[in-house]
Design a protein around this motif. Structure first.
Motif, PDB file in Angstrom:
ATOM      1  N   GLN A 111      35.359  39.691  46.357  1.00  0.00           N
ATOM      2  CA  GLN A 111      34.856  39.985  45.006  1.00  0.00           C
ATOM      3  C   GLN A 111      35.943  40.571  44.101  1.00  0.00           C
ATOM      4  O   GLN A 111      35.837  41.671  43.568  1.00  0.00           O
ATOM      5  CB  GLN A 111      33.664  40.938  45.075  1.00  0.00           C
ATOM      6  CG  GLN A 111      32.403  40.332  45.660  1.00  0.00           C
ATOM      7  CD  GLN A 111      31.785  39.267  44.756  1.00  0.00           C
ATOM      8  OE1 GLN A 111      31.498  39.504  43.577  1.00  0.00           O
ATOM      9  NE2 GLN A 111      31.588  38.085  45.308  1.00  0.00           N
ATOM     10  N   LEU A 112      37.031  39.809  43.923  1.00  0.00           N
ATOM     11  CA  LEU A 112      38.154  40.252  43.115  1.00  0.00           C
ATOM     12  C   LEU A 112      38.117  39.592  41.741  1.00  0.00           C
ATOM     13  O   LEU A 112      37.787  38.416  41.615  1.00  0.00           O
ATOM     14  CB  LEU A 112      39.473  39.899  43.807  1.00  0.00           C
ATOM     15  CG  LEU A 112      39.644  40.421  45.234  1.00  0.00           C
ATOM     16  CD1 LEU A 112      40.921  39.858  45.848  1.00  0.00           C
ATOM     17  CD2 LEU A 112      39.669  41.938  45.244  1.00  0.00           C
ATOM     18  N   ASN A 113      38.470  40.352  40.696  1.00  0.00           N
ATOM     19  CA  ASN A 113      38.516  39.796  39.340  1.00  0.00           C
ATOM     20  C   ASN A 113      39.700  38.859  39.147  1.00  0.00           C
ATOM     21  O   ASN A 113      39.689  38.016  38.251  1.00  0.00           O
ATOM     22  CB  ASN A 113      38.593  40.915  38.299  1.00  0.00           C
ATOM     23  CG  ASN A 113      37.267  41.612  38.117  1.00  0.00           C
ATOM     24  OD1 ASN A 113      36.219  41.054  38.425  1.00  0.00           O
ATOM     25  ND2 ASN A 113      37.294  42.840  37.636  1.00  0.00           N
ATOM     26  N   SER A 114      40.744  39.041  39.937  1.00  0.00           N
ATOM     27  CA  SER A 114      41.929  38.191  39.844  1.00  0.00           C
ATOM     28  C   SER A 114      42.246  37.636  41.224  1.00  0.00           C
ATOM     29  O   SER A 114      42.303  38.392  42.205  1.00  0.00           O
ATOM     30  CB  SER A 114      43.130  38.994  39.322  1.00  0.00           C
ATOM     31  OG  SER A 114      44.330  38.249  39.458  1.00  0.00           O
ATOM     32  N   THR A 115      42.442  36.329  41.319  1.00  0.00           N
ATOM     33  CA  THR A 115      42.768  35.732  42.617  1.00  0.00           C
ATOM     34  C   THR A 115      44.096  36.259  43.137  1.00  0.00           C
ATOM     35  O   THR A 115      44.322  36.285  44.354  1.00  0.00           O
ATOM     36  CB  THR A 115      42.846  34.205  42.504  1.00  0.00           C
ATOM     37  OG1 THR A 115      43.798  33.844  41.508  1.00  0.00           O
ATOM     38  CG2 THR A 115      41.501  33.618  42.137  1.00  0.00           C
ATOM     39  N   LEU A 359      43.501  33.811  31.859  1.00  0.00           N
ATOM     40  CA  LEU A 359      44.777  34.430  31.505  1.00  0.00           C
ATOM     41  C   LEU A 359      44.598  35.899  31.153  1.00  0.00           C
ATOM     42  O   LEU A 359      45.384  36.758  31.581  1.00  0.00           O
ATOM     43  CB  LEU A 359      45.415  33.677  30.328  1.00  0.00           C
ATOM     44  CG  LEU A 359      46.118  32.362  30.652  1.00  0.00           C
ATOM     45  CD1 LEU A 359      46.442  31.604  29.372  1.00  0.00           C
ATOM     46  CD2 LEU A 359      47.394  32.610  31.452  1.00  0.00           C
ATOM     47  N   SER A 360      43.585  36.194  30.356  1.00  0.00           N
ATOM     48  CA  SER A 360      43.350  37.595  29.973  1.00  0.00           C
ATOM     49  C   SER A 360      42.989  38.436  31.198  1.00  0.00           C
ATOM     50  O   SER A 360      43.434  39.585  31.324  1.00  0.00           O
ATOM     51  CB  SER A 360      42.241  37.679  28.919  1.00  0.00           C
ATOM     52  OG  SER A 360      41.009  37.209  29.435  1.00  0.00           O
ATOM     53  N   ALA A 361      42.192  37.848  32.116  1.00  0.00           N
ATOM     54  CA  ALA A 361      41.832  38.570  33.343  1.00  0.00           C
ATOM     55  C   ALA A 361      43.059  38.846  34.192  1.00  0.00           C
ATOM     56  O   ALA A 361      43.239  39.952  34.724  1.00  0.00           O
ATOM     57  CB  ALA A 361      40.810  37.762  34.142  1.00  0.00           C
TER      58      ALA A 361
END
Length: 599
Positions: A111-115, A359-361
């Motif tokens: 459950q990560l916002n960025s891979t 990109l923003s994330a």
């Protein structure tokens, strides 16, 4: 049809087009208001508070993958070089299973916002930062191509210069992405996909009818050598069966299984099962679209067989073939032009919006919040994220203005995306499928991969710009033209002598092999360095794909055998030491382990 024919807008086309843009913006405004009550801005903005539904997520995925490049450049490429591109359908079928059961369970469990945060957990923070920078750089370059294509179509329809259209596209997309977040992206993608599908279907059916049906299309395509398949293993051949199958398999694995654009949408669903359902629905949609655009290319060839619009001087370059074809189909059908251009425009908007959100994330999670964690507490998170979306949109708009000077769109798009596609896929595969891989191996693997593929891309583009390296299309002529065209309008394709002996071999390799080379180099170098520099760091089970969990299970059983059996029976600590040495190799089977240790 005549030499001045082109696609153009009437007042009702402008109304339809404006309505589509207003509705997209309204969706962004709506979700901007509904999300204000949520205190967790990052969870709401990037993952929709995990309350999204399977169908809109799947449609959003299809919309973001069916870019304007797919709709405009693929049919033109099939028209020139044949239907080899259609083999991508086979590749996508296998992509669904690999994504669902190999890669996605890891990301969904974490459950990560960025891979790229995964790379920090699996390897270290330096690799995470390096990959995030590569992703940002590559995405901005690719998005500039995606934006240019609908701008070109709209410019042809209205006569407005692309220097005005491109900033307009980026401004609209940036607006609703900025204010609405992932929910706005998903629901506008769904709306835009419906419009795009309508445009594709109408133009396809009209073209198929004019071409005399599917039987005649296949017959003419076969006669014109558009249905032949090349099994040559020469890496410099532009398109071969192996090259196309491997390229699209690796490319779509990288896109669906590791890219932030897709993973964020999967994580917006409440359960892993629903995320897997969205993958299979997405694959069905993307396969259907691919089939239609390939057939559209063959329809183009059937309609203009023996009268190539480019050689006849009716269009300036091949990337304008599809708008020219639509102009032919739209004659006497009010609103079809507006529907088609809106569809092309929608593909650009949906792909761009997904990329801007990712990109923003990535920038926020991997760089800003990393160094300024207090921003999450003082309420500035929302402002910074939205500022990042605007900044990225502006940069993409500037770069898109330069794309028209870089040659044919499809090979360029494939080459640009492949610079890092293979490297990223290789790195995530190392992390999830190779428990012995360590941070040193990962760093050297991705560095070597991006260096080699980037070097090949730059060298290839240089020689193409000099006219010394090019791919000639299959036979096209104007022998059967019935148009009233003066001979001065007719252009011929003169092959510039290629100094093949003086061009370095790597520069001549087909762009379809870039992803394969990047992935192979990354994994090979990563494993070699990892085995040469063994790490004592133990890998957490949740960071490894379920398909290789048996390695951890076997190791656990072996450890239990060492501590409970050997120690209790004879207290031979030397035997225990030797047993632990055997445990270093995860491939040792339990039976082999028992035999060696007891002996």
């Amino acid at each position: 049809m005549n030499s001045t024919q082109r696609i153009y807008f009437n007042w009702y086309d402008h109304v339809f087009f404006a309505f589509m843009l207003l509705l997209s913006t309204a969706i962004g405004i709506y979700f901007s208001f509904t999300s204000r009550q949520n205190k967790n801005i990052t969870n709401e903005y990037f993952m929709g508070n995990k309350k999204m539904f399977v169908f809109p997520i799947a449609m959003s995925l299809v919309a973001s993958h069916v870019s304007s490049v797919t709709l405009m450049s693929v049919p033109a490429d099939v028209y020139q070089f044949g239907a080899m591109y259609g083999l991508s359908i086979i590749s996508i079928f296998f992509v669904c299973f690999a994504t669902s059961y190999v890669y996605l369970p890891v990301f969904y469990g974490l459950q990560l916002n960025s891979t790229y945060e995964y790379l920090k957990l699996r390897f270290n923070a330096s690799i995470r930062s390096y990959c995030s920078l590569l992703f940002i750089f590559n995405s901005i370059l690719y998005m500039s191509i995606v934006v240019y294509v609908p701008a070109l179509a709209y410019s042809q329809a209205t006569g407005i210069s692309i220097y005005y259209v491109i900033p307009f596209i980026c401004a609209i997309c940036t607006l609703y992405t900025t204010i609405g977040g992932i929910k706005a992206v998903v629901w506008t993608d769904t709306l835009q996909f419906i419009i795009t599908a309508g445009a594709i279907a109408v133009v396809f059916i009209l073209g198929l009818n004019k071409a005399g049906g599917i039987g005649n299309v296949l017959e003419v395509a076969k006669r014109g050598d558009r249905l032949s398949f090349d099994f040559d293993l020469d890496l410099t051949t532009r398109e071969t069966v192996f090259a196309v199958l491997m390229h699209w398999f690796l490319t779509y694995i990288r896109l669906t299984a590791t890219s932030p654009e897709c993973i964020l949408k999967f994580l917006a669903l409440p359960t892993l099962k629903k995320a897997q359902q969205s993958i299979f629905l997405f694959c069905f949609g993307i396969i259907l679209i691919k089939l239609i655009v390939v057939l559209t290319g063959l329809i183009l060839f059937t309609i203009y067989y023996g009268c190539d619009p480019v050689k006849a001087g009716l269009v300036e370059k091949n990337d304008q073939l599809v708008p020219f074809y639509v102009a032919d189909m739209a004659a006497g059908i009010p609103g079809l032009t507006g529907l088609f251009i809106s569809g092309v425009f929608c593909t650009g908007l949906s792909t761009l919006s997904a990329s801007l959100n990712a990109l923003s994330a990535t920038v926020y999670q991997d760089f800003i919040s990393k160094y300024y964690p207090e921003l999450d507490k003082n309420g500035r998170t929302g402002f910074i994220i939205k500022f990042l979306v605007v900044a990225m949109g502006a940069v993409i708009a500037v770069l898109a203005l330069m794309v028209e000077h870089l040659g044919p769109i499809l090979p360029l798009a494939i080459s640009v995306s492949s610079i890092t596609a293979g490297s990223f896929l290789g790195l995530f595969t190392l992390g999830m499928l190779c428990p012995r891989a360590n941070s040193k191996g990962a760093l050297w693997g991705i560095f070597s991969s991006t260096l080699i593929v980037g070097w090949m891309f730059i060298g290839s583009q240089w020689y193409k710009a000099q006219g010394l390296l090019k791919s000639d299309p299959k036979y096209l002529s104007v022998d059967n033209c019935t148009l009233d065209i003066s001979l001065t309008n007719i252009t011929t394709t003169m092959s510039i002598p290629q100094e093949s002996n003086t061009i370095f071999y790597l520069y001549k390799i087909s762009h379809y092999y870039y992803s394969l080379i990047g992935t192979t180099v990354c994994i090979a170098v990563g494993l070699i360095v990892s085995y040469a520099t063994k790490s004592k760091k133990e890998v957490r089970r949740e960071l490894i794909s379920p398909v290789v969990h048996y390695l951890f299970d076997n190791k656990k059983k072996m450890k239990n055998f060492v501590t409970s059996t050997l120690h209790k029976e004879d207290g031979n600590y030397r035997s225990i030491y030797k047993a632990n040495q055997i445990l270093e190799d995860n491939s040792v089977e339990m039976t082999e382990f028992r035999t060696k240790t007891i002996t």
